[in-house]
Motif scaffolding. Structure first.
Motif, PDB file in Angstrom:
ATOM      1  N   ASN A  18      84.971   6.718 115.471  1.00 19.82           N
ATOM      2  CA  ASN A  18      85.342   5.349 115.835  1.00 19.82           C
ATOM      3  C   ASN A  18      84.361   4.683 116.794  1.00 19.82           C
ATOM      4  OD1 ASN A  18      87.745   5.356 114.241  1.00 19.82           O
ATOM      5  ND2 ASN A  18      88.644   6.667 115.812  1.00 19.82           N
ATOM      6  N   ARG A  19      83.173   5.221 116.920  1.00 12.63           N
ATOM      7  CA  ARG A  19      82.152   4.630 117.772  1.00 12.63           C
ATOM      8  C   ARG A  19      81.421   3.538 116.998  1.00 12.63           C
ATOM      9  NH1 ARG A  19      78.197   7.967 121.521  1.00 12.63           N
ATOM     10  NH2 ARG A  19      77.057   6.240 122.427  1.00 12.63           N
ATOM     11  N   ARG A  20      81.067   2.487 117.680  1.00 11.49           N
ATOM     12  CA  ARG A  20      80.277   1.425 117.055  1.00 11.49           C
ATOM     13  C   ARG A  20      78.810   1.816 117.124  1.00 11.49           C
ATOM     14  NH1 ARG A  20      82.540  -3.919 116.804  1.00 11.49           N
ATOM     15  NH2 ARG A  20      80.548  -4.674 117.520  1.00 11.49           N
ATOM     16  N   VAL A  21      78.216   2.012 115.970  1.00 17.66           N
ATOM     17  CA  VAL A  21      76.809   2.385 115.862  1.00 17.66           C
ATOM     18  C   VAL A  21      76.138   1.464 114.853  1.00 17.66           C
ATOM     19  CG1 VAL A  21      77.197   4.801 116.476  1.00 17.66           C
ATOM     20  CG2 VAL A  21      77.239   4.115 114.075  1.00 17.66           C
ATOM     21  N   VAL A  22      74.831   1.545 114.785  1.00 16.72           N
ATOM     22  CA  VAL A  22      74.072   0.758 113.812  1.00 16.72           C
ATOM     23  C   VAL A  22      73.721   1.687 112.662  1.00 16.72           C
ATOM     24  CG1 VAL A  22      71.979  -0.590 113.428  1.00 16.72           C
ATOM     25  CG2 VAL A  22      73.183  -0.753 115.616  1.00 16.72           C
ATOM     26  N   VAL A  23      74.018   1.223 111.450  1.00 19.07           N
ATOM     27  CA  VAL A  23      73.813   2.037 110.255  1.00 19.07           C
ATOM     28  C   VAL A  23      72.891   1.312 109.283  1.00 19.07           C
ATOM     29  CG1 VAL A  23      74.963   3.056 108.245  1.00 19.07           C
ATOM     30  CG2 VAL A  23      76.063   3.142 110.488  1.00 19.07           C
ATOM     31  N   PRO A  57      75.378  -1.864 118.602  1.00 24.55           N
ATOM     32  CA  PRO A  57      75.390  -3.330 118.584  1.00 24.55           C
ATOM     33  C   PRO A  57      76.039  -3.838 119.867  1.00 24.55           C
ATOM     34  CG  PRO A  57      77.230  -2.497 117.320  1.00 24.55           C
ATOM     35  CD  PRO A  57      76.434  -1.294 117.769  1.00 24.55           C
ATOM     36  N   PRO A  58      75.879  -5.123 120.169  1.00 27.93           N
ATOM     37  CA  PRO A  58      76.609  -5.686 121.309  1.00 27.93           C
ATOM     38  C   PRO A  58      78.113  -5.522 121.084  1.00 27.93           C
ATOM     39  CG  PRO A  58      74.945  -7.226 120.513  1.00 27.93           C
ATOM     40  CD  PRO A  58      75.028  -6.110 119.519  1.00 27.93           C
ATOM     41  N   ALA A  59      78.872  -5.410 122.146  1.00 32.76           N
ATOM     42  CA  ALA A  59      80.314  -5.153 122.057  1.00 32.76           C
ATOM     43  C   ALA A  59      81.056  -6.188 121.223  1.00 32.76           C
ATOM     44  CB  ALA A  59      80.913  -5.089 123.463  1.00 32.76           C
ATOM     45  N   ASP A  60      80.615  -7.440 121.241  1.00 33.01           N
ATOM     46  CA  ASP A  60      81.338  -8.466 120.489  1.00 33.01           C
ATOM     47  C   ASP A  60      80.699  -8.808 119.147  1.00 33.01           C
ATOM     48  OD1 ASP A  60      79.237  -9.531 121.934  1.00 33.01           O
ATOM     49  OD2 ASP A  60      80.285 -11.349 122.526  1.00 33.01           O
ATOM     50  N   ILE A  63      81.841  -6.137 113.123  1.00 29.48           N
ATOM     51  CA  ILE A  63      81.613  -4.901 112.368  1.00 29.48           C
ATOM     52  C   ILE A  63      81.077  -5.270 110.997  1.00 29.48           C
ATOM     53  CG2 ILE A  63      82.767  -2.943 111.257  1.00 29.48           C
ATOM     54  CD1 ILE A  63      84.575  -2.816 113.743  1.00 29.48           C
ATOM     55  N   GLY A  64      80.016  -4.616 110.585  1.00 30.82           N
ATOM     56  CA  GLY A  64      79.394  -4.888 109.287  1.00 30.82           C
ATOM     57  C   GLY A  64      78.354  -5.985 109.326  1.00 30.82           C
ATOM     58  N   GLU A  65      78.153  -6.583 110.478  1.00 33.11           N
ATOM     59  CA  GLU A  65      77.176  -7.661 110.601  1.00 33.11           C
ATOM     60  C   GLU A  65      75.761  -7.135 110.367  1.00 33.11           C
ATOM     61  OE1 GLU A  65      75.600 -10.850 113.951  1.00 33.11           O
ATOM     62  OE2 GLU A  65      77.436  -9.734 114.332  1.00 33.11           O
ATOM     63  N   GLY A 115      73.548 -10.877 120.097  1.00 35.22           N
ATOM     64  CA  GLY A 115      72.425 -10.354 120.866  1.00 35.22           C
ATOM     65  C   GLY A 115      71.773  -9.169 120.175  1.00 35.22           C
ATOM     66  N   PRO A 116      70.825  -8.519 120.845  1.00 37.11           N
ATOM     67  CA  PRO A 116      70.076  -7.415 120.230  1.00 37.11           C
ATOM     68  C   PRO A 116      70.862  -6.104 120.223  1.00 37.11           C
ATOM     69  CG  PRO A 116      69.342  -7.733 122.476  1.00 37.11           C
ATOM     70  CD  PRO A 116      70.342  -8.821 122.198  1.00 37.11           C
ATOM     71  N   ILE A 117      70.387  -5.179 119.391  1.00 35.03           N
ATOM     72  CA  ILE A 117      70.935  -3.824 119.417  1.00 35.03           C
ATOM     73  C   ILE A 117      70.106  -3.021 120.410  1.00 35.03           C
ATOM     74  CG2 ILE A 117      71.826  -3.964 117.060  1.00 35.03           C
ATOM     75  CD1 ILE A 117      69.479  -2.148 116.175  1.00 35.03           C
ATOM     76  N   LYS A 118      70.718  -1.979 120.993  1.00 33.14           N
ATOM     77  CA  LYS A 118      69.982  -1.192 121.980  1.00 33.14           C
ATOM     78  C   LYS A 118      70.450   0.247 121.981  1.00 33.14           C
ATOM     79  CE  LYS A 118      71.824  -1.637 126.332  1.00 33.14           C
ATOM     80  NZ  LYS A 118      71.784  -2.172 127.665  1.00 33.14           N
ATOM     81  N   ALA A 119      69.617   1.117 122.545  1.00 34.70           N
ATOM     82  CA  ALA A 119      69.965   2.524 122.686  1.00 34.70           C
ATOM     83  C   ALA A 119      71.170   2.626 123.617  1.00 34.70           C
ATOM     84  CB  ALA A 119      68.782   3.312 123.239  1.00 34.70           C
ATOM     85  N   SER A 120      72.103   3.531 123.299  1.00 35.16           N
ATOM     86  CA  SER A 120      73.378   3.601 124.022  1.00 35.16           C
ATOM     87  C   SER A 120      73.230   3.752 125.530  1.00 35.16           C
ATOM     88  CB  SER A 120      74.251   4.720 123.462  1.00 35.16           C
ATOM     89  OG  SER A 120      73.605   5.967 123.589  1.00 35.16           O
TER      90      SER A 120
END
Length: 129
Positions: A18-23, A57-60, A63-65, A115-120
């Motif tokens: 259930n973690r938000r990650v970039v795929v 991804p940014p918290a807001d 999902i799927g963006e 906003g941008p994606i970033k390392a956790s």
């Protein structure tokens, strides 16, 4: 979407559920470790691959963006072209984090509607794959 990854040495299963990650999801399905994997979790890693952080991804962000890079907002390629033309292999060497841990490609900042994606944990100057 079910995805096999090589993150066992860096994350416990509970840390990823259930973690938000970039795929990267327009990859052709591959059978890995006994089941079909439908994508690749993007992570930042240091040069000797002893430290790995999921790209987030940014918290807001929705999902799927889709994630794009400034100046490179074209349509995504279909999975059969990604494999056939080896597109990921061509772009991967320039996919990195900057000094703030933000994902960039050839210096162009990644972006979502939030906003941008970033390392956790903000891993700077790392390879992203």
């Amino acid at each position: 979407r079910q995805i096999a990854s090589g993150l066992r040495h860096f994350y416990q299963t509970a840390d990823l559920e259930n973690r938000r990650v970039v795929v990267l999801c327009n990859l052709k399905k591959r059978n890995l470790v006994g089941f079909p994997s439908h994508g690749m979790v993007l992570c930042a890693s240091n040069a000797d691959h002893t430290s790995v952080e999921c790209m987030e991804p940014p918290a807001d962000a929705k999902i799927g963006e889709r994630v794009t890079f400034e100046g490179f907002e074209g349509d995504p390629e279909p999975e059969n072209k990604i494999a056939k033309k080896k597109i990921f292999e061509a772009v991967a060497p320039d996919l990195k984090t900057n000094a703030q841990g933000i994902c960039v490609w050839k210096g162009a900042t990644s972006k979502t509607s939030s906003g941008p994606i970033k390392a956790s944990k903000g891993m700077p100057d790392a390879q992203v794959s």
